[in-house]
Design a protein around this motif. Structure first.
Motif, PDB file in Angstrom:
ATOM      1  N   VAL A 341      65.605  32.732  21.529  1.00 63.79           N
ATOM      2  CA  VAL A 341      65.071  33.983  22.066  1.00 63.79           C
ATOM      3  C   VAL A 341      65.410  34.010  23.541  1.00 63.79           C
ATOM      4  O   VAL A 341      65.017  33.106  24.291  1.00 63.79           O
ATOM      5  N   ARG A 342      66.163  35.035  23.969  1.00 66.54           N
ATOM      6  CA  ARG A 342      66.605  35.112  25.354  1.00 66.54           C
ATOM      7  C   ARG A 342      66.026  36.363  26.004  1.00 66.54           C
ATOM      8  O   ARG A 342      66.176  37.480  25.495  1.00 66.54           O
ATOM      9  N   PHE A 343      65.385  36.175  27.148  1.00 66.11           N
ATOM     10  CA  PHE A 343      64.910  37.287  27.963  1.00 66.11           C
ATOM     11  C   PHE A 343      65.957  37.540  29.044  1.00 66.11           C
ATOM     12  O   PHE A 343      65.977  36.867  30.083  1.00 66.11           O
ATOM     13  N   LEU A 344      66.858  38.471  28.789  1.00 69.98           N
ATOM     14  CA  LEU A 344      67.899  38.813  29.742  1.00 69.98           C
ATOM     15  C   LEU A 344      67.344  39.805  30.768  1.00 69.98           C
ATOM     16  O   LEU A 344      66.186  40.207  30.711  1.00 69.98           O
ATOM     17  N   GLU A 345      68.207  40.207  31.718  1.00 70.14           N
ATOM     18  CA  GLU A 345      67.723  41.059  32.810  1.00 70.14           C
ATOM     19  C   GLU A 345      67.183  42.385  32.290  1.00 70.14           C
ATOM     20  O   GLU A 345      66.110  42.822  32.703  1.00 70.14           O
ATOM     21  N   LYS A 346      67.894  43.024  31.365  1.00 75.54           N
ATOM     22  CA  LYS A 346      67.474  44.324  30.858  1.00 75.54           C
ATOM     23  C   LYS A 346      67.383  44.364  29.346  1.00 75.54           C
ATOM     24  O   LYS A 346      67.218  45.437  28.762  1.00 75.54           O
ATOM     25  N   GLU A 347      67.503  43.217  28.705  1.00 80.54           N
ATOM     26  CA  GLU A 347      67.516  43.181  27.252  1.00 80.54           C
ATOM     27  C   GLU A 347      66.729  41.985  26.735  1.00 80.54           C
ATOM     28  O   GLU A 347      66.535  40.991  27.452  1.00 80.54           O
ATOM     29  N   LEU A 348      66.303  42.118  25.500  1.00 87.95           N
ATOM     30  CA  LEU A 348      65.748  40.995  24.752  1.00 87.95           C
ATOM     31  C   LEU A 348      66.738  40.667  23.652  1.00 87.95           C
ATOM     32  O   LEU A 348      67.162  41.547  22.890  1.00 87.95           O
ATOM     33  N   GLU A 349      67.107  39.393  23.566  1.00 89.36           N
ATOM     34  CA  GLU A 349      68.092  38.967  22.565  1.00 89.36           C
ATOM     35  C   GLU A 349      67.504  37.880  21.676  1.00 89.36           C
ATOM     36  O   GLU A 349      66.878  36.936  22.171  1.00 89.36           O
ATOM     37  N   VAL A 350      67.668  38.050  20.368  1.00 90.72           N
ATOM     38  CA  VAL A 350      67.294  36.999  19.421  1.00 90.72           C
ATOM     39  C   VAL A 350      68.554  36.616  18.664  1.00 90.72           C
ATOM     40  O   VAL A 350      69.359  37.472  18.286  1.00 90.72           O
ATOM     41  N   GLU A 351      68.705  35.311  18.431  1.00 93.50           N
ATOM     42  CA  GLU A 351      69.922  34.807  17.791  1.00 93.50           C
ATOM     43  C   GLU A 351      69.549  33.714  16.804  1.00 93.50           C
ATOM     44  O   GLU A 351      68.747  32.819  17.111  1.00 93.50           O
ATOM     45  N   VAL A 352      70.112  33.787  15.603  1.00 92.66           N
ATOM     46  CA  VAL A 352      69.912  32.772  14.570  1.00 92.66           C
ATOM     47  C   VAL A 352      71.291  32.364  14.069  1.00 92.66           C
ATOM     48  O   VAL A 352      72.079  33.203  13.622  1.00 92.66           O
ATOM     49  N   THR A 353      71.575  31.061  14.173  1.00 89.98           N
ATOM     50  CA  THR A 353      72.838  30.524  13.671  1.00 89.98           C
ATOM     51  C   THR A 353      72.543  29.397  12.701  1.00 89.98           C
ATOM     52  O   THR A 353      71.462  28.791  12.725  1.00 89.98           O
ATOM     53  N   ASP A 354      73.510  29.106  11.841  1.00 86.76           N
ATOM     54  CA  ASP A 354      73.351  27.991  10.893  1.00 86.76           C
ATOM     55  C   ASP A 354      74.701  27.324  10.693  1.00 86.76           C
ATOM     56  O   ASP A 354      75.737  27.805  11.148  1.00 86.76           O
TER      57      ASP A 354
END
Length: 401
Positions: A341-354
């Protein structure tokens, strides 16, 4: 049709009355009774088709009016009514507004020319008619001319004005009816769209709630069955996880049903209806632990400075992580996954990898990835899914925050 009949009957009645009184125009007896009645029919009968052929009727009535005047018919009242109606009808019903204006003005000019001719002939008579009882300050002949001109101006301007007013009124009415019909259709379309959108939202939430927990329960139940004979304690722990997962699923289903049964609140534009009990980013670690209990090695990290995000965005991010982990557990054949879970400057990003097969999961052909795209689209975000270059699969969603 009925107006034409009424004018025709009126023409006959007035003709009989005038002839019976001997009140002839210009003190001339004029044509016979039969010819009088024929002139009355000539100016009356065309009115039966005045709305279908307004220009033709105006021409016919005008010609009959002038011809009757030249024959010195006894009745001027009913022909005047017929001419007024013809001018009015062209103004009220003619579709070609330019031709209607030219036709009415042309007829009025011709009629005033005919009036001027008669007035000139009247004034140039060698023996002016006696005006018995004339006591006004004006000359009787001048007063007669002014009266005739004023009466005809009022007559023709009224026919012109009221015809145009009737056209404008009918046009406004038609426009209002058209706009009302468009508004009704737009409302129906919006209602259908709202119903479809709500059904899609319900289907998406049900899928997110049920699919994830049932998938984990299936994996846990299978693991418990395999170790039941060898390790009773492990089997009990696994079944306890199944029980807890089932309770969680039931709790979320009850919350969703409570939302459906409650009175709808007014959401912000573009925001889904969310309740204070809706899961969010704080519950992502619970998803990670649940995936770990299914035998998957899961790393979890939060990057950037955590900050509050809109509840709808938090719920959508949670559901995307939930769906991605569900697909990893069910279809990817992976041994490890990474949730970020990344709190970027103007965005929220969620990433799931496997580290699984790296091919599209079964969820991509069903409702899972469709639901992800819909959730991201609601908030104007972006979704990236697909095989990774070094193996495995990637799900990355970004939300404006």
């Amino acid at each position: 049709m009925w107006l034409a009949v009424a004018v025709l009957v009126g023409a006959g009645a007035v003709t009989l009355l005038v002839r019976s009184m001997g009140a002839y125009a210009q003190n001339v007896t004029g044509p016979s009774l039969v010819e009088h009645l024929l002139w009355g029919a000539a100016v009356s009968l065309p009115l039966a088709v005045r709305r279908r052929f307004p220009m033709t009727v105006l021409l016919a009535v005008s010609v009959a009016f002038l011809a009757g005047q030249s024959r010195q018919v006894a009745d001027n009242l009913v022909p005047s009514i017929a001419l007024f109606t013809a001018i009015y009808t062209v103004g009220a019903w003619s579709q070609d507004r330019g031709r209607a204006r030219v036709a009415r003005v042309g007829v009025i000019v011709v009629m005033f020319g005919w009036l001027g001719f008669n007035l000139a002939r009247f004034m140039l008579r060698p023996e002016p008619p006696p005006f018995e009882g004339a006591v006004g300050p004006l000359d009787p002949v001048l007063a007669s001319v002014l009266y005739g001109v004023a009466f005809n101006v009022l007559f023709f301007l009224s026919a012109y004005y009221f015809g145009g007013t009737a056209w404008l009124s009918a046009r406004r009415k038609e426009e209002l009816e058209h706009r009302a019909e468009e508004l009704r259709r737009s409302q129906e379309q919006n209602m259908r769209g709202a119903v479809v959108a709500e059904r899609v939202r319900i289907a998406r939430d049900l899928h997110d709630v049920v699919a994830h927990h049932v998938s984990v329960m299936g994996v846990q139940a299978g693991a418990a069955r395999r170790v039941l004979d060898r390790d009773v304690e492990l089997a009990r722990s696994t079944l306890r996880t199944v029980e807890d997962t089932a309770r969680t699923a039931i709790g979320e289903l009850r919350g969703l049903l409570g939302v459906l049964r409650a009175e709808p609140a007014e959401p912000a534009l573009g925001e889904p209806v969310a309740q204070t009990s809706s899961p969010g980013l704080d519950q992502v670690p619970e998803l990670v632990e649940l995936a770990r209990s299914a035998g998957l090695t899961v790393a979890h990290g939060t990057y950037g400075d955590p900050r509050p995000v809109p509840e709808g965005v938090a719920l959508s991010a949670y559901r995307i992580v939930q769906e991605a982990l569900t697909n990893v557990v069910k279809h990817a054949g992976a041994g490890a996954a990474d949730v970020r879970v990344r709190f970027l400057e103007k965005e929220l990003e969620v990433e799931v990898t496997d580290d699984g097969r790296g091919a599209p999961t079964a969820g991509g052909g069903g409702f899972g990835l469709v639901g992800m795209r819909e959730r991201v689209a609601v908030h104007g975000g972006t979704l990236e899914v697909g095989p990774r270059r070094d193996g495995g699969y990637l799900v990355r969603a970004r939300f404006p925050a």
